[in-house]
Design an enzyme around this catalytic site. Structure first.
Site, PDB file in Angstrom:
ATOM      1  N   GLU A  12      42.845 -80.595  99.215  1.00 24.50           N
ATOM      2  CA  GLU A  12      44.015 -81.260  98.631  1.00 24.50           C
ATOM      3  C   GLU A  12      44.563 -80.390  97.508  1.00 24.50           C
ATOM      4  O   GLU A  12      43.817 -79.642  96.876  1.00 24.50           O
ATOM      5  CB  GLU A  12      43.623 -82.625  98.049  1.00 24.50           C
ATOM      6  CG  GLU A  12      43.171 -83.637  99.079  1.00 24.50           C
ATOM      7  CD  GLU A  12      42.574 -84.888  98.418  1.00 24.50           C
ATOM      8  OE1 GLU A  12      42.436 -84.904  97.179  1.00 24.50           O
ATOM      9  OE2 GLU A  12      42.248 -85.834  99.156  1.00 24.50           O
ATOM     10  N   LYS A  56      45.490 -79.522  93.872  1.00 21.79           N
ATOM     11  CA  LYS A  56      45.014 -79.969  92.565  1.00 21.79           C
ATOM     12  C   LYS A  56      46.208 -79.958  91.624  1.00 21.79           C
ATOM     13  O   LYS A  56      46.666 -78.895  91.205  1.00 21.79           O
ATOM     14  CB  LYS A  56      43.902 -79.045  92.054  1.00 21.79           C
ATOM     15  CG  LYS A  56      43.282 -79.533  90.762  1.00 21.79           C
ATOM     16  CD  LYS A  56      42.156 -78.628  90.290  1.00 21.79           C
ATOM     17  CE  LYS A  56      41.379 -79.287  89.162  1.00 21.79           C
ATOM     18  NZ  LYS A  56      42.235 -79.710  88.031  1.00 21.79           N
ATOM     19  N   GLU A  60      46.817 -88.523  90.045  1.00 20.14           N
ATOM     20  CA  GLU A  60      47.192 -87.588  88.997  1.00 20.14           C
ATOM     21  C   GLU A  60      48.637 -87.895  88.614  1.00 20.14           C
ATOM     22  O   GLU A  60      49.515 -87.953  89.488  1.00 20.14           O
ATOM     23  CB  GLU A  60      47.051 -86.147  89.510  1.00 20.14           C
ATOM     24  CG  GLU A  60      47.103 -85.074  88.442  1.00 20.14           C
ATOM     25  CD  GLU A  60      45.776 -84.901  87.676  1.00 20.14           C
ATOM     26  OE1 GLU A  60      44.767 -85.544  88.037  1.00 20.14           O
ATOM     27  OE2 GLU A  60      45.771 -84.122  86.701  1.00 20.14           O
ATOM     28  N   GLU A  86      47.482 -76.340  90.277  1.00 22.76           N
ATOM     29  CA  GLU A  86      46.413 -75.520  89.717  1.00 22.76           C
ATOM     30  C   GLU A  86      45.578 -74.840  90.773  1.00 22.76           C
ATOM     31  O   GLU A  86      44.863 -73.892  90.486  1.00 22.76           O
ATOM     32  CB  GLU A  86      45.476 -76.415  88.902  1.00 22.76           C
ATOM     33  CG  GLU A  86      46.011 -76.843  87.571  1.00 22.76           C
ATOM     34  CD  GLU A  86      44.918 -77.541  86.778  1.00 22.76           C
ATOM     35  OE1 GLU A  86      44.480 -78.609  87.223  1.00 22.76           O
ATOM     36  OE2 GLU A  86      44.509 -77.012  85.746  1.00 22.76           O
TER      37      GLU A  86
END
Length: 833
Positions: free
Chosen positions: A474, A476, A529, A628
């Site tokens: 996935e 980040k 997130e 990231e």
DNA sequence: AGATTTTGCCCC
DNA sequence: GTTCGGG
DNA sequence: CCCGAACGGGCAAAATCT
């Protein structure tokens, strides 16, 4: 008159001062967000040079008196700490520390005596320093002190006092060093930590246990000490277990209730100074030398010890006072806090002061933290729960081990799902431990500990770890963890990674969640997130933008930074816990129960393939999309359940800077250092680094660095750099006024290779100042030491120009073209497993 | 009132 | 956040 | 592997200072 470092910077500063904002970038770059309007006027540097040199401030005492005199406040009358008396006229907490006989005390003193610590005899008239120096046996080592002396007149003022202190400093250092070994030797002493059944637990019982823990590095041994204490508490004063536990883990309440001490280093030093009658400067320098404020507090007492023993501290009293301190706010709150701390401090005996101060610092530093406490708690319950399956004294060693293991597992699992001792402890005392999970269940509205991930050094590591398993990748996202809870009645809460209640920060999210659910969805806990989002450009913005969001009582109409929620897991849905289900199933349910809304709510982008090339390209895509890197997770079977708080190897994180050869590596010059604390006492704990501006021929500060060093490297650096200490920063050092000043400055003699995740516009550092922002320099995110570059001279360090290029390159990536719709939907690649 | 300093089981 | 080191 | 303890940049809040 001090000029030192500023001479040359001065000219450049003036040139920076043409006002107005620069070209307005059309891209949503970081700088466009940060250089909003006026920049604060440039440094007022020169004037505040060595201002910490001022003499003692007796004002503090007056402060307290003033506060006391005013005494208004709905709160109780203020506690005045006067060394001479301690009438407990005040405070509701007092009744808890009632009638304690002062029985024991004696065995402890043995430890003290064997210590080189000069426990000053009750010398009423002598000043403390004099007392100490008499006791000191350490020989004078006159060398090295002189080197620092040849500073100049500007520092001259406080000189005499300093010299008077030198001796003491050394001695304290010796004390700090020897302490550990002394404790180690004394671990055999059985501390007489008993008390009468039903009475309040003496604080000394806790502190003596802490001492034992501090004397060893063996985790099992530490656990054993705690088990003993807990067992005793359960047998003698079970009502006190909860408070004791809170003191052990240094909390005042469950994380999500958010009560905080509001005590920092500065305030604590003031409190120590105040309650011991020593000057701030002395406290500061002692702290530097010993690296342990607790020790400073302990060693600073003595001289003004009262004649008659103060009433002994109890666990409930200490705990209650800490909570009182946390609740104080508003005007003159700091003086009130100091008064409360002082009240405790003067009642401390033996090592209590040390641990009290460390509790206030928020760091016990005895190798004991939450996980160990949970283990000990579980074991203590096994030992005392006589009627239960695991209890009883008849168990064989092996059986008991097994019972321990099982109990620890249960307690940790329960705590991770319901991180609330207020609920767990009563249940633990009441029910068999194997039934604990039935009484303490995951509860929407109460945050659970989020699952964490391990860093990955190379892509091949993924294949190694997950060799025969299916896994998924996935994106980040670079934002804030957000655990979103929704109850059937519509109550919504957002929690951070550390279980702080963030609802006040995300009113927009709270209000809109209802629009993101499918019709049948009633209650849930989502793992997400929260990422800053540019609505016009439809793209992700850097973390630094997100962090400018207000934190408290945000009103929807005032929101400047929009947020998009990227959901990647679902832990609870429609009344059912999903923790035991494999990720494949959780993801399925997540996607069925929610609907994406552009720019507001999306599912984390993912890709299921174990082909390394696919992963590599997905990683590249992620980076391009302002993320990231990747999260890699086991997908199927037992191994794919959600394990709160465990940095399980079932989740890995891959960031570009982990991968060798990628990421931003810089070669920087060491120009200063900070004294280490705790286990870094005696060496430098962190260093100030600079890049080199070839045009201006100056070293510009870029960041501090304090990680990546082995203990050996720390020692090596200390030994080497010590020889290059200079009394003040060179004139070609540009360090800016906003950054912390190092304890020591160095000549530019060594270049270090340093790795970082990102570059940022900095309010404190000066690298490449003027290149990106008129007045601000550039700094590094997550800097860590890699190695010494002996092949490079300081002037060959990474140049300001290169730093600026690095920054532009990264900014270009983020705001350039092509990253629209990053977070997009769905499975973009249909790889077969 | 505005600038400055300190704090945060801060966020990362 | 990253990293190191003892168990 | 687990756990704890060193340490990073940078933001808003809160308190104090001027």
């Amino acid at each position: 008159m001090s000029s030192s470092k500023n001479a040359s910077p001065a000219k450049k500063q003036t040139t920076l001062n043409f006002g107005g904002s620069s070209t307005a970038p059309e891209q949503p770059t970081l700088s466009s967000f940060l250089s909003g309007g006026k920049d604060q006027k440039k440094d007022k540097k020169g004037d505040k040079e060595n201002d910490q040199m001022e003499v003692d401030k007796p004002e503090l005492k007056e402060d307290l008196e003033t506060v006391a005199a005013e005494d208004k406040k709905r709160k109780r009358p203020n506690i005045i700490v006067d060394s001479s008396d301690d009438d407990e006229t005040d405070d509701e907490a007092e009744d808890l520390s009632h009638n304690m006989e002062h029985s024991k005390i004696s065995s402890q003193t043995i430890v003290e005596k064997s210590t080189p610590t000069p426990t000053p005899a009750p010398a009423k008239k002598l000043k403390r320093e004099e007392v100490k120096s008499e006791d000191v046996e350490v020989k004078d080592e006159p060398h090295n002190i002189a080197s620092e002396e040849d500073e100049d007149e500007e520092i001259q003022q406080a000189k005499e006092e300093e010299e008077a202190d030198e001796r003491q400093k050394k001695e304290d250092k010796a004390v700090a060093k020897k302490l550990a070994s002394v404790f180690t030797k004394s671990t055999k002493l059985e501390p007489e930590t008993s008390w009468k059944k039903g009475e309040a637990i003496p604080y000394s019982a806790l502190c003596k246990t802490f001492e034992l823990c501090e004397g060893t590095t063996k985790r099992t041994e530490i656990t054993t000490y705690m088990v003993k204490l807990f067992k005793q508490v359960i047998e003698l004063t079970p009502d006190g277990l909860l408070e004791l536990l809170y003191l052990c883990i240094n909390k005042l309440c469950p994380d999500y209730e958010g009560l905080e001490l509001g005590i920092g280093e500065t305030l604590l030093m003031k409190a120590v100074a105040n309650s011991t009658g020593r000057s701030m400067d002395k406290i500061k320098s002692d702290y530097r030398d010993t690296g342990d404020l607790g020790l400073v507090a302990k060693n600073s007492r003595g001289a003004q010890r009262t004649l008659f023993a103060a009433k002994k501290l109890t666990v409930p009293f200490v705990f209650k006072t800490l909570r009182t301190i946390a609740k104080i706010s508003g005007q003159s709150s700091q003086a009130q806090k100091i008064a409360n701390i002082s009240k405790l401090l003067v009642a401390c005996q033996d090592s209590e002061a040390k641990y009290l101060i460390r509790q206030l610092e928020g760091k016990l530093r005895i190798g004991l933290a939450e996980q160990t406490i949970l283990s000990a708690l579980a074991q203590a319950v096994v030992l005392t729960n006589k009627g239960m399956h695991y209890g009883g004294s008849k168990l064989s060693e092996a059986q008991r081990e097994q019972a321990f293991t099982k109990a620890v597992e249960i307690v940790k699992a329960v705590y991770n799902q319901l991180p609330c001792y207020d609920m767990i402890i009563p249940a633990l005392l009441k029910y068999p431990i194997e039934d604990l999970a039935d009484h303490c269940k995951m509860t929407p509205g109460i945050p659970l500990k989020p699952m964490l991930a391990h860093p990955t050094k190379a892509l091949t590591e993924i294949l190694d770890r997950f060799e025969n398993r299916r896994f998924t990748c996935e994106f980040k996202y670079d934002g804030e963890r957000a655990q979103i809870h929704r109850l059937e009645d519509g109550k919504t809460t957002v929690y951070s990674r550390n279980s702080e209640n963030m609802s006040g920060r995300y009113p927009d999210v709270m209000e809109k969640v209802a629009q993101w659910v499918a019709p049948e969805t009633t209650s849930f806990i989502l793992d997400c997130e929260a990422v800053a989002w540019d609505r016009e450009k439809k793209c992700i913005l850097p973390f630094q933008v997100l962090s400018t969001r207000k934190r408290k009582d945000v009103k929807e109409e005032d929101i400047k930074v929009q947020v998009c929620i990227f959901a990647f897991d679902c832990l609870f849905l429609n009344g059912e816990s999903l923790l035991q289900k494999p990720l494949s199933e959780r993801r399925e349910k997540l996607r069925a129960a929610f609907v994406e809304t552009e720019g507001q709510f999306a599912f984390a982008r993912h890709m299921d393939s174990n082909v390394i090339d696919d992963i590599q390209s997905f990683l590249d895509t992620s980076i391009q999309g302002n993320c990231e890197g990747l999260m890699v997770k086991t997908f199927d079977g037992e191994e794919a359940s959600y394990e709160p708080s465990r940095r399980s190897r079932n989740w890995l994180k891959v960031k570009k800077d982990y991968l060798t050869g990628i990421g931003d590596s810089l070669d920087l010059v060491v120009i200063g250092a900070f004294h280490g604390r705790g286990k870094r006492t005696g060496v430098y704990g962190a260093f100030l680094l600079a890049c080199y501006d070839q045009d201006k021929q100056e070293f510009q500060s870029i960041c501090k660095i304090g990680t990546g060093f082995s203990e050996e490297a720390l020692q090596t650096h200390h030994d080497f750099l010590q020889e290059h200490v200079i009394g003040r920063p060179r004139r070609d050092y540009l360090v800016g006024p906003n950054a912390e000043k190092p304890d020591v400055w160095f000549s530019p003699v060594q270049v270090w290779e340093v790795l970082a995740a990102d570059l940022s516009i900095s309010p404190a550092y000066m690298a490449a100042v003027g290149e990106i922002d008129k007045a601000k320099g550039i700094s590094l995110r997550f800097p860590r030491f890699i190695r010494i570059r002996d092949d490079k001279k300081p002037e060959e360090a990474t140049s300001s120009e290169q730093v600026a290029d690095f920054y532009r390159r990264q900014s270009g990536n983020t705001s350039g073209g092509g990253l629209e719709q990053v977070g997009g939907t769905g499975v973009d690649d249909d790889f077969e497993y």
